[in-house]
Design a protein around this motif. Structure first.
Motif, PDB file in Angstrom:
ATOM      1  N   THR A   8      -0.860   9.721 -12.955  1.00 47.74           N
ATOM      2  CA  THR A   8      -0.337   8.866 -12.165  1.00 47.74           C
ATOM      3  C   THR A   8      -1.224   7.924 -11.542  1.00 47.74           C
ATOM      4  O   THR A   8      -0.933   6.623 -10.931  1.00 47.74           O
ATOM      5  CB  THR A   8       0.113   9.766 -10.735  1.00 47.74           C
ATOM      6  N   LYS A   9      -2.643   8.094 -11.800  1.00 39.68           N
ATOM      7  CA  LYS A   9      -3.524   7.036 -11.454  1.00 39.68           C
ATOM      8  C   LYS A   9      -3.524   5.915 -12.418  1.00 39.68           C
ATOM      9  O   LYS A   9      -4.514   6.232 -13.501  1.00 39.68           O
ATOM     10  CB  LYS A   9      -5.060   7.660 -11.294  1.00 39.68           C
ATOM     11  N   GLN A  36      -7.037   4.786  -8.216  1.00 40.92           N
ATOM     12  CA  GLN A  36      -8.280   5.579  -8.114  1.00 40.92           C
ATOM     13  C   GLN A  36      -9.219   4.731  -7.417  1.00 40.92           C
ATOM     14  O   GLN A  36      -9.620   3.917  -8.005  1.00 40.92           O
ATOM     15  CB  GLN A  36      -8.888   5.909  -9.250  1.00 40.92           C
ATOM     16  N   GLU A  68      -0.191   2.708  -3.369  1.00 46.22           N
ATOM     17  CA  GLU A  68      -1.821   3.131  -3.270  1.00 46.22           C
ATOM     18  C   GLU A  68      -2.124   4.490  -4.291  1.00 46.22           C
ATOM     19  O   GLU A  68      -3.139   4.663  -4.484  1.00 46.22           O
ATOM     20  CB  GLU A  68      -1.933   3.294  -1.563  1.00 46.22           C
ATOM     21  N   ASP A  69      -1.120   5.236  -4.213  1.00 46.19           N
ATOM     22  CA  ASP A  69      -1.378   6.656  -4.817  1.00 46.19           C
ATOM     23  C   ASP A  69      -1.654   6.395  -6.215  1.00 46.19           C
ATOM     24  O   ASP A  69      -1.915   7.369  -6.929  1.00 46.19           O
ATOM     25  CB  ASP A  69      -0.201   7.617  -4.483  1.00 46.19           C
ATOM     26  N   ALA A  70      -1.082   5.231  -6.847  1.00 47.32           N
ATOM     27  CA  ALA A  70      -1.392   5.017  -8.213  1.00 47.32           C
ATOM     28  C   ALA A  70      -2.731   4.456  -8.511  1.00 47.32           C
ATOM     29  O   ALA A  70      -3.187   4.171  -9.742  1.00 47.32           O
ATOM     30  CB  ALA A  70      -0.303   3.903  -8.835  1.00 47.32           C
ATOM     31  N   ARG A  82      -8.868  -2.226   0.503  1.00 50.77           N
ATOM     32  CA  ARG A  82      -7.379  -1.793   0.351  1.00 50.77           C
ATOM     33  C   ARG A  82      -6.290  -2.891   0.304  1.00 50.77           C
ATOM     34  O   ARG A  82      -5.627  -3.378  -0.232  1.00 50.77           O
ATOM     35  CB  ARG A  82      -7.142  -0.440   0.712  1.00 50.77           C
ATOM     36  N   ARG A 139       0.939  -1.189  -0.126  1.00 51.19           N
ATOM     37  CA  ARG A 139       0.249   0.113   0.005  1.00 51.19           C
ATOM     38  C   ARG A 139       0.837   1.301   0.027  1.00 51.19           C
ATOM     39  O   ARG A 139       0.557   2.270  -0.877  1.00 51.19           O
ATOM     40  CB  ARG A 139      -1.006  -0.134   1.341  1.00 51.19           C
ATOM     41  N   SER A 140       1.835   1.246   0.749  1.00 54.66           N
ATOM     42  CA  SER A 140       2.960   2.351   0.800  1.00 54.66           C
ATOM     43  C   SER A 140       3.355   2.700  -0.592  1.00 54.66           C
ATOM     44  O   SER A 140       3.673   3.878  -0.809  1.00 54.66           O
ATOM     45  CB  SER A 140       3.850   2.198   1.874  1.00 54.66           C
TER      46      SER A 140
END
Length: 287
Positions: free
Chosen positions: A280-281, A220, A216-218, A230, A212-213
């Motif tokens: 980035t997503k 949506q 996760e930001d990639a 998640r 996740r670290s």
């Protein structure tokens, strides 16, 4: 080559799981295993040699199922047991499965259930029931041999196997290699029995947190998504299923063929166009 620390207490089960996991990279490229070399780290002064023998026996049984010879190996003295294989196989260069090559509109078919990381954590804590333990071991020990043989009869644009980075981590690699994005149907993957109960009880492996670290930001996420979703989609798998990008009109047929071969298969998403090269997503999770 792959090896790791014990994921279950039974030494023969551990050897078999480690061997099946090691062969998965070959099956994910459409290769047939030919032979393997064992990699064993073992605390010779604190554990009896019979335990090492059981690990090797479990691995040898899976090698026979794969049609490969366990041709030797190497061992070292180590305070913490570790075991795995260097697995060697062959494939025709024109018939290799590759990680890149998926195209927008392809469907994503997953060959095994998710939740192994959750179950493995629960087994180590003594929180998994006997039935849940057996279900997890059965999934991890199941070779992807038949799945790869079935897949050879389809037009597979991209293939990978789902292991330590979880479904989203390995799908992200496929997207990067293909130059496209993907959508994942959050409720589509099948789950190893007990996954939801044990996830609710807090059985979240450290690998999930790291996954996740990292990524996760990639992703949506749908509105209102929670940690359960998640953690599940980033759950690290051991000897997980193949993930194949195939034509939409072949997806259900592949899924049913994998089910007929004994796998917990599901159509779990599709490949999509990236909105822009700098977006980035990369992956969109649909509720």
């Amino acid at each position: 080559m792959d090896f790791f620390t014990p994921i279950v207490d039974d030494a023969a089960e551990f050897g078999a799981i480690a061997a099946a996991n090691s062969f998965s990279d070959l099956y994910a490229m459409g290769a047939s295993p030919a032979f393997a070399l064992s990699l064993l780290a073992f605390p010779a002064d604190t554990l009896p040699a019979e335990i090492a023998g059981a690990m090797l026996s479990g691995a040898a049984e899976v090698c026979r199922e794969a049609g490969a010879s366990l041709a030797g190996g190497h061992s070292i003295d180590d305070p913490e047991p570790k075991f795995g294989l260097a697995a060697i196989g062959f494939a025709h260069p024109d018939r290799l499965f590759r990680k890149g090559g998926a195209v927008p509109g392809d469907a994503l078919v997953l060959g095994k259930a998710l939740g192994i990381g959750v179950l493995a954590t629960a087994i180590k804590r003594g929180e998994a029931s006997g039935e849940e333990h057996l279900a997890a071991v059965g999934s991890m020990r199941q070779l992807n041999r038949a799945a790869a043989e079935v897949l050879a009869g389809f037009e597979a644009h991209a293939v990978t196997d789902i292991t330590g980075f979880g479904l989203l981590g390995h799908l992200h690699e496929m997207c990067a290699a293909s130059g496209h994005g993907a959508a994942v149907f959050s409720s589509a993957p099948r789950l190893v029995p007990g996954t939801d109960r044990l996830l609710s009880a807090g059985c979240v492996p450290g690998g999930t947190v790291r996954n996740r670290s990292a990524l996760e930001d990639a992703v949506q996420w749908p509105d209102g998504s929670d940690d359960r979703l998640r953690n599940l989609l980033f759950d690290p798998q051991t000897s997980g299923g193949l993930l194949a990008a195939v034509r939409q009109d072949e997806a259900e047929r592949l899924c049913e063929a994998w089910k007929d071969a004994g796998y917990a298969a599901a159509v779990v998403g599709r490949i999509e166009e990236r909105q822009s090269a700098g977006e980035t997503k990369v992956i969109r999770v649909e509720a």
